[in-house]
Design an enzyme around this catalytic site. Structure first.
Site, PDB file in Angstrom:
ATOM      1  N   ASN A   1       0.863  -1.182   0.000  1.00 52.65           N
ATOM      2  CA  ASN A   1       0.000   0.000   0.000  1.00 52.65           C
ATOM      3  C   ASN A   1       0.902   1.235   0.000  1.00 52.65           C
ATOM      4  OD1 ASN A   1      -1.801   2.052   0.527  1.00 52.65           O
ATOM      5  ND2 ASN A   1      -2.363   1.328   2.582  1.00 52.65           N
ATOM      6  N   TRP A   2       1.021   1.852  -1.170  1.00 50.37           N
ATOM      7  CA  TRP A   2       1.958   2.979  -1.304  1.00 50.37           C
ATOM      8  C   TRP A   2       1.400   4.269  -0.690  1.00 50.37           C
ATOM      9  CZ3 TRP A   2       3.970   2.627  -7.106  1.00 50.37           C
ATOM     10  CH2 TRP A   2       4.567   1.382  -7.296  1.00 50.37           C
TER      11      TRP A   2
ATOM     12  N   GLY B   1       2.794  -1.173   4.309  1.00 57.90           N
ATOM     13  CA  GLY B   1       2.825   0.260   4.002  1.00 57.90           C
ATOM     14  C   GLY B   1       4.253   0.704   3.754  1.00 57.90           C
ATOM     15  N   GLY B   2       4.862   1.292   4.774  1.00 60.53           N
ATOM     16  CA  GLY B   2       6.201   1.882   4.640  1.00 60.53           C
ATOM     17  C   GLY B   2       7.222   1.001   3.936  1.00 60.53           C
TER      18      GLY B   2
ATOM     19  N   HIS C   1      -9.564   1.053   4.834  1.00 61.88           N
ATOM     20  CA  HIS C   1      -8.295   1.229   5.557  1.00 61.88           C
ATOM     21  C   HIS C   1      -8.540   2.167   6.740  1.00 61.88           C
ATOM     22  CE1 HIS C   1      -4.224   2.537   6.500  1.00 61.88           C
ATOM     23  NE2 HIS C   1      -3.810   1.444   5.892  1.00 61.88           N
TER      24      HIS C   1
ATOM     25  N   GLU D   1      -6.998   4.601   7.796  1.00 61.26           N
ATOM     26  CA  GLU D   1      -6.821   6.035   7.470  1.00 61.26           C
ATOM     27  C   GLU D   1      -8.074   6.591   6.786  1.00 61.26           C
ATOM     28  OE1 GLU D   1      -3.088   5.550   5.445  1.00 61.26           O
ATOM     29  OE2 GLU D   1      -2.151   5.051   7.358  1.00 61.26           O
TER      30      GLU D   1
ATOM     31  N   SER E   1       3.263  -2.138  10.392  1.00 57.32           N
ATOM     32  CA  SER E   1       4.719  -2.151  10.612  1.00 57.32           C
ATOM     33  C   SER E   1       5.373  -3.500  10.319  1.00 57.32           C
ATOM     34  CB  SER E   1       5.053  -1.683  12.029  1.00 57.32           C
ATOM     35  OG  SER E   1       4.615  -0.339  12.216  1.00 57.32           O
TER      36      SER E   1
HETATM   37  P1  PGA Z   1       2.740   0.236   7.698  1.00 59.37           P
HETATM   38  O1  PGA Z   1       1.306   0.443   7.026  1.00 59.37           O
HETATM   39  O2  PGA Z   1       3.312  -1.056   7.147  1.00 59.37           O
HETATM   40  O3  PGA Z   1       3.540   1.437   7.275  1.00 59.37           O
HETATM   41  O4  PGA Z   1       2.531   0.175   9.165  1.00 59.37           O
HETATM   42  C1  PGA Z   1       0.430  -0.629   6.821  1.00 59.37           C
HETATM   43  C2  PGA Z   1      -0.857  -0.131   6.223  1.00 59.37           C
HETATM   44  O5  PGA Z   1      -1.274   0.984   6.540  1.00 59.37           O
HETATM   45  O6  PGA Z   1      -1.493  -0.835   5.412  1.00 59.37           O
END
Ligand code: PGA
Length: 249
Positions: free
Chosen positions: A9-10, A230-231, A93, A95, A209
């Site tokens: 997930n960019w 994500g990251g 998600h 967010e 993470s």
């Molecule tokens: P993260 O994000 O790996 O940076 O914690 C995961 C995500 O939001 O899907």
């Protein structure tokens, strides 16, 4: 056991140059025992699809609108994703739930809209730190998931991807321990089993993470079938290593 899946997930990161560099490196990794998906920002979906030509990596979007078409400035529909050849979409998600006030009932509509156009939703569920501290993790998962499971047709249920993403672990560097994650994944699979006899084959991936150095332990858990990253999906060597760990799990 479902085939493991790793989705990147960019979020709102990248540029044309970034896409090209990252994908050139990702395409060098080939292993059929893991399904790899990249979810770039909407602006780069078509470009990324072109650059994925000749590889097994699939394309996913980060969001859709629940309506098939109409006067919804700034939105994209499932039909548009289908039209360009996008196969997955992240729905709900944390967010989106937090910054765009997306409710669980909206995620139901979005999942249905995606399936109707042959797009596989990656439905995100997960509790906040406060909810975990109040011992409400299972209650929250239940609320976020049951309404979707109830609304889906049997064949949709079988291909739905569920991502367990504890909100407190997203982008924070804090990861659920493999035991914490497994406990929730097992619970999710039990919920799915109330709606389909094929719950053993449901893909339930972990996000929050995930890094190259904690992926092995997480993916070794019996109910964890890969990750939503994500990251670490923005760095080719890290993402490739995570995909390799999933392929070996
Ligand atoms: P993260 O994000 O790996 O940076 O914690 C995961 C995500 O939001 O899907």
């Amino acid at each position: 056991m479902p085939k493991p899946m790793v989705a990147g997930n960019w979020k709102m990161h990248g540029s044309k140059k970034f896409c090209q560099q990252l994908l050139t490196e990702l395409k060098s990794f080939q292993d059929d025992s893991v399904d790899i998906i990249v979810c770039p920002p909407t602006a780069y979906l078509s470009l990324v699809l072109q650059q994925l030509a000749g590889s097994n990596i699939k394309l996913g979007a980060q969001n859709i609108h629940e309506q098939p078409q109409g006067a919804f400035t700034g939105e994209i529909s499932a039909a548009m994703l289908q039209d360009i050849g996008c196969e997955y979409v992240i729905i709900g998600h944390s967010e989106r739930r937090l910054y765009f006030s997306e409710s669980s009932s909206l995620t139901v509509e979005k999942c249905k809209a995606a399936f109707e156009k042959g797009i596989t939703p990656i439905l995100c569920v997960g509790e906040s730190q406060q909810q975990r501290d109040a011992d409400e993790t299972f209650k929250v998962i239940n609320q976020q998931l049951n309404c979707v499971l109830e609304a889906l047709q049997q064949n949709w249920l079988e291909s739905l991807v569920i991502a367990y993403e504890p909100v407190w672990a997203i982008g924070t560097g804090l990861t659920a321990t493999p035991e914490q994650a497994q406990q929730v994944h097992q619970y999710i699979r039990k919920l799915v089993a109330e709606y389909t006899s094929n719950a053993a084959d449901s893909r339930i991936v972990y996000g929050g993470s995930v890094k190259a150095d904690n992926a092995t332990e997480l993916f070794a858990q019996p109910d964890i079938n890969g990750g939503l990253i994500g990251g670490a999906s923005l760095k080719a060597p890290d993402f490739i290593e995570i995909c390799r760990q999933a392929a070996m799990a």
